[in-house]
Scaffold this motif. Structure first.
Motif, PDB file in Angstrom:
ATOM      1  N   PRO A  50     -13.536  -3.346   2.851  1.00  0.00           N
ATOM      2  CA  PRO A  50     -14.185  -2.033   2.693  1.00  0.00           C
ATOM      3  C   PRO A  50     -15.402  -2.064   1.785  1.00  0.00           C
ATOM      4  N   ARG A  51     -15.476  -3.055   0.896  1.00  0.00           N
ATOM      5  CA  ARG A  51     -16.639  -3.155   0.004  1.00  0.00           C
ATOM      6  C   ARG A  51     -17.806  -3.863   0.674  1.00  0.00           C
ATOM      7  N   MET A  52     -17.505  -4.639   1.725  1.00  0.00           N
ATOM      8  CA  MET A  52     -18.540  -5.397   2.429  1.00  0.00           C
ATOM      9  C   MET A  52     -18.301  -5.240   3.931  1.00  0.00           C
ATOM     10  N   PRO A  53     -18.884  -4.229   4.550  1.00  0.00           N
ATOM     11  CA  PRO A  53     -18.585  -3.914   5.957  1.00  0.00           C
ATOM     12  C   PRO A  53     -19.175  -4.891   6.965  1.00  0.00           C
ATOM     13  N   SER A  54     -19.413  -6.111   6.536  1.00  0.00           N
ATOM     14  CA  SER A  54     -19.848  -7.154   7.454  1.00  0.00           C
ATOM     15  C   SER A  54     -18.883  -8.337   7.436  1.00  0.00           C
ATOM     16  N   VAL A  55     -17.838  -8.248   6.604  1.00  0.00           N
ATOM     17  CA  VAL A  55     -16.947  -9.387   6.379  1.00  0.00           C
ATOM     18  C   VAL A  55     -15.558  -9.101   6.949  1.00  0.00           C
ATOM     19  N   VAL A  56     -15.101  -9.982   7.827  1.00  0.00           N
ATOM     20  CA  VAL A  56     -13.765  -9.883   8.422  1.00  0.00           C
ATOM     21  C   VAL A  56     -12.862 -10.909   7.745  1.00  0.00           C
ATOM     22  N   PHE A  57     -11.656 -10.486   7.398  1.00  0.00           N
ATOM     23  CA  PHE A  57     -10.722 -11.413   6.769  1.00  0.00           C
ATOM     24  C   PHE A  57      -9.303 -11.115   7.244  1.00  0.00           C
ATOM     25  N   PRO A  58      -8.392 -12.102   7.171  1.00  0.00           N
ATOM     26  CA  PRO A  58      -7.007 -11.871   7.597  1.00  0.00           C
ATOM     27  C   PRO A  58      -6.274 -10.980   6.607  1.00  0.00           C
ATOM     28  N   ALA A  59      -5.447 -10.078   7.128  1.00  0.00           N
ATOM     29  CA  ALA A  59      -4.685  -9.188   6.251  1.00  0.00           C
ATOM     30  C   ALA A  59      -3.670  -9.973   5.423  1.00  0.00           C
ATOM     31  N   GLN A  60      -3.155 -11.072   5.982  1.00  0.00           N
ATOM     32  CA  GLN A  60      -2.251 -11.963   5.264  1.00  0.00           C
ATOM     33  C   GLN A  60      -2.949 -13.310   5.103  1.00  0.00           C
ATOM     34  N   ALA A  61      -2.833 -13.900   3.916  1.00  0.00           N
ATOM     35  CA  ALA A  61      -3.537 -15.151   3.635  1.00  0.00           C
ATOM     36  C   ALA A  61      -3.154 -16.240   4.636  1.00  0.00           C
ATOM     37  N   LEU A  62      -4.144 -17.001   5.074  1.00  0.00           N
ATOM     38  CA  LEU A  62      -3.884 -18.139   5.951  1.00  0.00           C
ATOM     39  C   LEU A  62      -3.232 -19.259   5.148  1.00  0.00           C
ATOM     40  N   VAL A  63      -2.301 -19.965   5.789  1.00  0.00           N
ATOM     41  CA  VAL A  63      -1.594 -21.051   5.115  1.00  0.00           C
ATOM     42  C   VAL A  63      -1.731 -22.333   5.928  1.00  0.00           C
ATOM     43  N   LYS A  64      -1.322 -23.432   5.329  1.00  0.00           N
ATOM     44  CA  LYS A  64      -1.429 -24.741   5.965  1.00  0.00           C
ATOM     45  C   LYS A  64      -0.777 -24.739   7.354  1.00  0.00           C
ATOM     46  N   ASP A  65      -1.466 -25.327   8.308  1.00  0.00           N
ATOM     47  CA  ASP A  65      -1.033 -25.493   9.699  1.00  0.00           C
ATOM     48  C   ASP A  65      -1.157 -24.230  10.541  1.00  0.00           C
ATOM     49  N   ASP A  66      -1.695 -23.153   9.981  1.00  0.00           N
ATOM     50  CA  ASP A  66      -2.078 -22.032  10.835  1.00  0.00           C
ATOM     51  C   ASP A  66      -3.220 -22.482  11.743  1.00  0.00           C
ATOM     52  N   ILE A  67      -3.366 -21.809  12.856  1.00  0.00           N
ATOM     53  CA  ILE A  67      -4.485 -22.073  13.763  1.00  0.00           C
ATOM     54  C   ILE A  67      -5.234 -20.765  13.974  1.00  0.00           C
ATOM     55  N   LEU A  68      -6.533 -20.798  13.750  1.00  0.00           N
ATOM     56  CA  LEU A  68      -7.380 -19.641  14.021  1.00  0.00           C
ATOM     57  C   LEU A  68      -8.032 -19.814  15.385  1.00  0.00           C
ATOM     58  N   SER A  69      -7.900 -18.807  16.216  1.00  0.00           N
ATOM     59  CA  SER A  69      -8.612 -18.782  17.488  1.00  0.00           C
ATOM     60  C   SER A  69      -9.760 -17.790  17.348  1.00  0.00           C
ATOM     61  N   ILE A  70     -10.985 -18.306  17.342  1.00  0.00           N
ATOM     62  CA  ILE A  70     -12.178 -17.473  17.166  1.00  0.00           C
ATOM     63  C   ILE A  70     -13.045 -17.651  18.405  1.00  0.00           C
ATOM     64  N   GLU A  71     -13.123 -16.617  19.224  1.00  0.00           N
ATOM     65  CA  GLU A  71     -13.800 -16.713  20.513  1.00  0.00           C
ATOM     66  C   GLU A  71     -14.997 -15.764  20.565  1.00  0.00           C
ATOM     67  N   PRO A  72     -16.196 -16.277  20.325  1.00  0.00           N
ATOM     68  CA  PRO A  72     -17.380 -15.426  20.504  1.00  0.00           C
ATOM     69  C   PRO A  72     -17.580 -15.144  21.998  1.00  0.00           C
ATOM     70  N   VAL A  73     -17.533 -13.885  22.371  1.00  0.00           N
ATOM     71  CA  VAL A  73     -17.755 -13.511  23.765  1.00  0.00           C
ATOM     72  C   VAL A  73     -19.244 -13.563  24.085  1.00  0.00           C
ATOM     73  N   HIS A  74     -20.051 -13.187  23.104  1.00  0.00           N
ATOM     74  CA  HIS A  74     -21.502 -13.186  23.291  1.00  0.00           C
ATOM     75  C   HIS A  74     -22.179 -13.241  21.931  1.00  0.00           C
ATOM     76  N   LEU A  75     -23.193 -14.104  21.819  1.00  0.00           N
ATOM     77  CA  LEU A  75     -24.028 -14.167  20.623  1.00  0.00           C
ATOM     78  C   LEU A  75     -25.490 -14.168  21.046  1.00  0.00           C
ATOM     79  N   GLN A  76     -26.343 -13.494  20.261  1.00  0.00           N
ATOM     80  CA  GLN A  76     -27.780 -13.547  20.504  1.00  0.00           C
ATOM     81  C   GLN A  76     -28.300 -14.939  20.130  1.00  0.00           C
ATOM     82  N   ASP A  77     -29.480 -15.290  20.654  1.00  0.00           N
ATOM     83  CA  ASP A  77     -30.034 -16.619  20.403  1.00  0.00           C
ATOM     84  C   ASP A  77     -30.288 -16.893  18.923  1.00  0.00           C
ATOM     85  N   ASN A  78     -30.502 -15.842  18.148  1.00  0.00           N
ATOM     86  CA  ASN A  78     -30.807 -16.042  16.723  1.00  0.00           C
ATOM     87  C   ASN A  78     -29.599 -15.770  15.826  1.00  0.00           C
TER      88      ASN A  78
END
Length: 228
Positions: A50-78
């Motif tokens: 809420p203090r930085m409306p550009s930053v996404v973070f997990p509600a629960q801390a990530l721990v060893k052996d977790d896997i993050l799936s991050i799938e950009p559907v679309h990004l601009q060239d820049n």
């Protein structure tokens, strides 16, 4: 005596019934925005700071052996999608974990977009815009049209590993030939999030400008860890 026993029994039964009606209800609630599949708890429980409306973070801390799936559907060239983690106790320094550009999205290759978490830490996701250098070479002025000029590619592909959080600093030949344009861009704020929603166990974030990213956390269940 018999009547006394019957009366005592009725009193005890009444007390037992009363005790049963006062027991607190037990509600089994699954983690929010989650499902289970293949021995993993899959969760889309991410949110904005809420203090930085550009930053996404997990509600629960990530721990060893977790896997993050991050799938950009679309990004601009820049645009560059950035995953950082704190590199100091106070998080005044951050380490670059992974980045994606428009030509490195991964498409249907889901494994390409997975990040294996090797240790517990604070991780955060954000989007950065840098000067558009598509089709440009490392030459300057008219020399950039010379076929013998060294080509540097259309996107920045190397960055400083350690930097202040929410700062992306390109390195390498392409960065060296665009220092002036980069100085202002590096200091600029990350792209603001325009919309966030949950689609089942997937967190979907849309940034200003329309770029969209789908995020999930995969956490091994107890049975799956024992099997390993």
């Amino acid at each position: 005596m018999k009547h006394a026993l019957i009366s005592s029994g009725l009193v005890l039964a009444s007390l037992a019934a009363s005790a049963q009606t006062t027991l607190p209800a037990v509600n089994v609630v699954a983690p929010p925005f989650s499902s289970q599949h293949g021995g993993y708890l899959i969760s889309g429980d991410f949110k904005l700071d809420p203090r930085m409306p550009s930053v996404v973070f997990p509600a629960q801390a990530l721990v060893k052996d977790d896997i993050l799936s991050i799938e950009p559907v679309h990004l601009q060239d820049n645009e560059y999608l950035i995953l950082q983690e704190c590199a100091s106790a106070d998080c005044h320094e951050a380490s670059l974990v992974r980045f994606w550009s428009a030509d490195d999205i991964g498409g249907d290759n889901t494994r390409h977009n997975r990040v294996w978490i090797t240790h517990e830490n604070k991780y955060f996701l954000w989007l950065k815009r840098l000067p558009d250098v598509s089709g440009q070479s490392c030459g300057q002025g008219w020399f950039k049209f010379d076929p013998n000029t060294t080509k540097c590619g259309g996107h920045f592909t190397s960055f400083q590993q350690i930097s202040p959080p929410l700062m992306l600093i390109p390195s390498g030949d392409l960065a060296a030939y665009h220092q002036d344009a980069l100085q202002k861009a590096i200091q600029a704020d990350p792209v603001l999030v325009a919309k966030q929603t949950h689609e089942g166990s997937t967190y979907v974030v849309t940034y200003g400008g329309g770029s969209t990213v789908r995020v999930r956390r995969m956490h091994a269940t107890k049975d799956n860890r024992q099997a390993d």
